[in-house]
Design an enzyme around this catalytic site. Structure first.
Site, PDB file in Angstrom:
ATOM      1  N   ASP A  35       0.865  -1.188   0.000  1.00 30.96           N
ATOM      2  CA  ASP A  35       0.000   0.000   0.000  1.00 30.96           C
ATOM      3  C   ASP A  35       0.899   1.234   0.000  1.00 30.96           C
ATOM      4  O   ASP A  35       1.839   1.332   0.782  1.00 30.96           O
ATOM      5  CB  ASP A  35      -0.915  -0.011   1.223  1.00 30.96           C
ATOM      6  CG  ASP A  35      -2.048   0.979   1.092  1.00 30.96           C
ATOM      7  OD1 ASP A  35      -3.213   0.560   1.082  1.00 30.96           O
ATOM      8  OD2 ASP A  35      -1.775   2.208   0.975  1.00 30.96           O
ATOM      9  N   ILE A  36       0.589   2.157  -0.897  1.00 32.44           N
ATOM     10  CA  ILE A  36       1.449   3.332  -1.069  1.00 32.44           C
ATOM     11  C   ILE A  36       1.350   4.299   0.119  1.00 32.44           C
ATOM     12  O   ILE A  36       2.252   5.096   0.354  1.00 32.44           O
ATOM     13  CB  ILE A  36       1.091   4.023  -2.416  1.00 32.44           C
ATOM     14  CG1 ILE A  36       2.239   4.857  -2.944  1.00 32.44           C
ATOM     15  CG2 ILE A  36      -0.161   4.850  -2.306  1.00 32.44           C
ATOM     16  CD1 ILE A  36       2.034   5.318  -4.372  1.00 32.44           C
ATOM     17  N   HIS A 104     -10.080  -5.482  -2.999  1.00 31.09           N
ATOM     18  CA  HIS A 104      -8.767  -5.654  -2.374  1.00 31.09           C
ATOM     19  C   HIS A 104      -8.929  -5.929  -0.894  1.00 31.09           C
ATOM     20  O   HIS A 104      -9.854  -5.440  -0.249  1.00 31.09           O
ATOM     21  CB  HIS A 104      -7.877  -4.423  -2.591  1.00 31.09           C
ATOM     22  CG  HIS A 104      -8.500  -3.121  -2.191  1.00 31.09           C
ATOM     23  ND1 HIS A 104      -9.381  -2.446  -2.996  1.00 31.09           N
ATOM     24  CD2 HIS A 104      -8.375  -2.376  -1.068  1.00 31.09           C
ATOM     25  CE1 HIS A 104      -9.771  -1.336  -2.391  1.00 31.09           C
ATOM     26  NE2 HIS A 104      -9.182  -1.273  -1.207  1.00 31.09           N
TER      27      HIS A 104
HETATM   28  P1  5GP Z   1      -9.823   1.415   0.235  1.00 30.96           P
HETATM   29  O1  5GP Z   1     -10.419   1.504  -1.148  1.00 30.96           O
HETATM   30  O2  5GP Z   1      -9.905   0.036   0.800  1.00 30.96           O
HETATM   31  O3  5GP Z   1     -10.386   2.433   1.191  1.00 30.96           O
HETATM   32  O4  5GP Z   1      -8.308   1.778   0.186  1.00 30.96           O
HETATM   33  C1  5GP Z   1      -7.547   1.869  -0.987  1.00 30.96           C
HETATM   34  C2  5GP Z   1      -6.092   1.751  -0.582  1.00 30.96           C
HETATM   35  O5  5GP Z   1      -5.324   1.827  -1.754  1.00 30.96           O
HETATM   36  C3  5GP Z   1      -5.590   2.836   0.376  1.00 30.96           C
HETATM   37  O6  5GP Z   1      -5.024   2.207   1.513  1.00 30.96           O
HETATM   38  C4  5GP Z   1      -4.549   3.588  -0.439  1.00 30.96           C
HETATM   39  O7  5GP Z   1      -3.440   3.995   0.336  1.00 30.96           O
HETATM   40  C5  5GP Z   1      -4.164   2.577  -1.493  1.00 30.96           C
HETATM   41  N1  5GP Z   1      -3.774   3.157  -2.768  1.00 30.96           N
HETATM   42  C6  5GP Z   1      -4.415   4.144  -3.432  1.00 30.96           C
HETATM   43  N2  5GP Z   1      -3.793   4.400  -4.617  1.00 30.96           N
HETATM   44  C7  5GP Z   1      -2.746   3.554  -4.673  1.00 30.96           C
HETATM   45  C8  5GP Z   1      -1.720   3.338  -5.657  1.00 30.96           C
HETATM   46  O8  5GP Z   1      -1.652   3.982  -6.694  1.00 30.96           O
HETATM   47  N3  5GP Z   1      -0.807   2.378  -5.377  1.00 30.96           N
HETATM   48  C9  5GP Z   1      -0.843   1.646  -4.217  1.00 30.96           C
HETATM   49  N4  5GP Z   1       0.101   0.735  -4.055  1.00 30.96           N
HETATM   50  N5  5GP Z   1      -1.795   1.818  -3.272  1.00 30.96           N
HETATM   51  C10 5GP Z   1      -2.728   2.764  -3.504  1.00 30.96           C
END
Ligand code: 5GP
Length: 143
Positions: A35-36, A104
């Site tokens: 996660d980035i 995810h």
């Molecule tokens: P959620 O949709 O479950 O709330 O979280 C999405 C997750 O994706 C977040 O923890 C965010 O930090 C991560 N994220 C968002 N954009 C990117 C990206 O471009 N690359 C990576 N590796 N993680 C990402």
């Protein structure tokens, strides 16, 4: 009408190799990468290769094939990060906290008494992501 899968989401681009990621593990059905904006040291994401918006629209048979990969990565992350425990999180739709609309699972190594960082940043240094990815990848090779 249910929302539909948008193949321009960032994780679909990562799957197609159109966007970068710090890769940890890949098999026939899953990809895992850091996660980035980690909320814990070693925070990574496991995504199915199948195009699903979230857990609500992945075919049950595909979900059954995918979940062992989530478990495999989780076990390796706990060992590699010498964690006391793990939180596994998965959000569905905006109201459920979902921001990226490709299914995810968050794997979050946890240590007793250490709180999760808030969501939304900051973006981690690439060297730190790579170091944690290497540790977890090494544990996966041993598994
Ligand atoms: P959620 O949709 O479950 O709330 O979280 C999405 C997750 O994706 C977040 O923890 C965010 O930090 C991560 N994220 C968002 N954009 C990117 C990206 O471009 N690359 C990576 N590796 N993680 C990402």
């Amino acid at each position: 009408m249910s929302p539909v899968y948008d193949s321009n989401n960032i994780f679909a681009k990562i799957l197609r190799g159109e966007a970068p990621c710090t890769r940890v593990y890949e098999d026939e059905v899953a990809l895992a990468f850091m996660d980035i904006m980690p909320r814990a040291e070693g925070h990574l994401l496991v995504i199915p290769k199948a195009p699903a918006r979230n857990i609500l629209d992945l075919a049950p048979a595909a979900l059954a094939r995918f979940m062992p990969s989530v478990q495999k990565v989780a076990i390796a992350a706990k060992a590699a990060m010498a964690a006391d425990g793990l939180s596994i999180m998965q959000f569905n739709e905006s109201a459920g906290g979902q921001v990226v609309f490709h299914l995810h699972f968050h794997i979050l190594p946890r240590w007793t008494g250490v709180e999760l960082r808030p969501p939304g940043g900051p973006i981690e240094k690439s060297g730190k992501l790579a170091a944690n990815a290497a540790k977890i990848a090494a544990a996966l090779k041993e598994s």
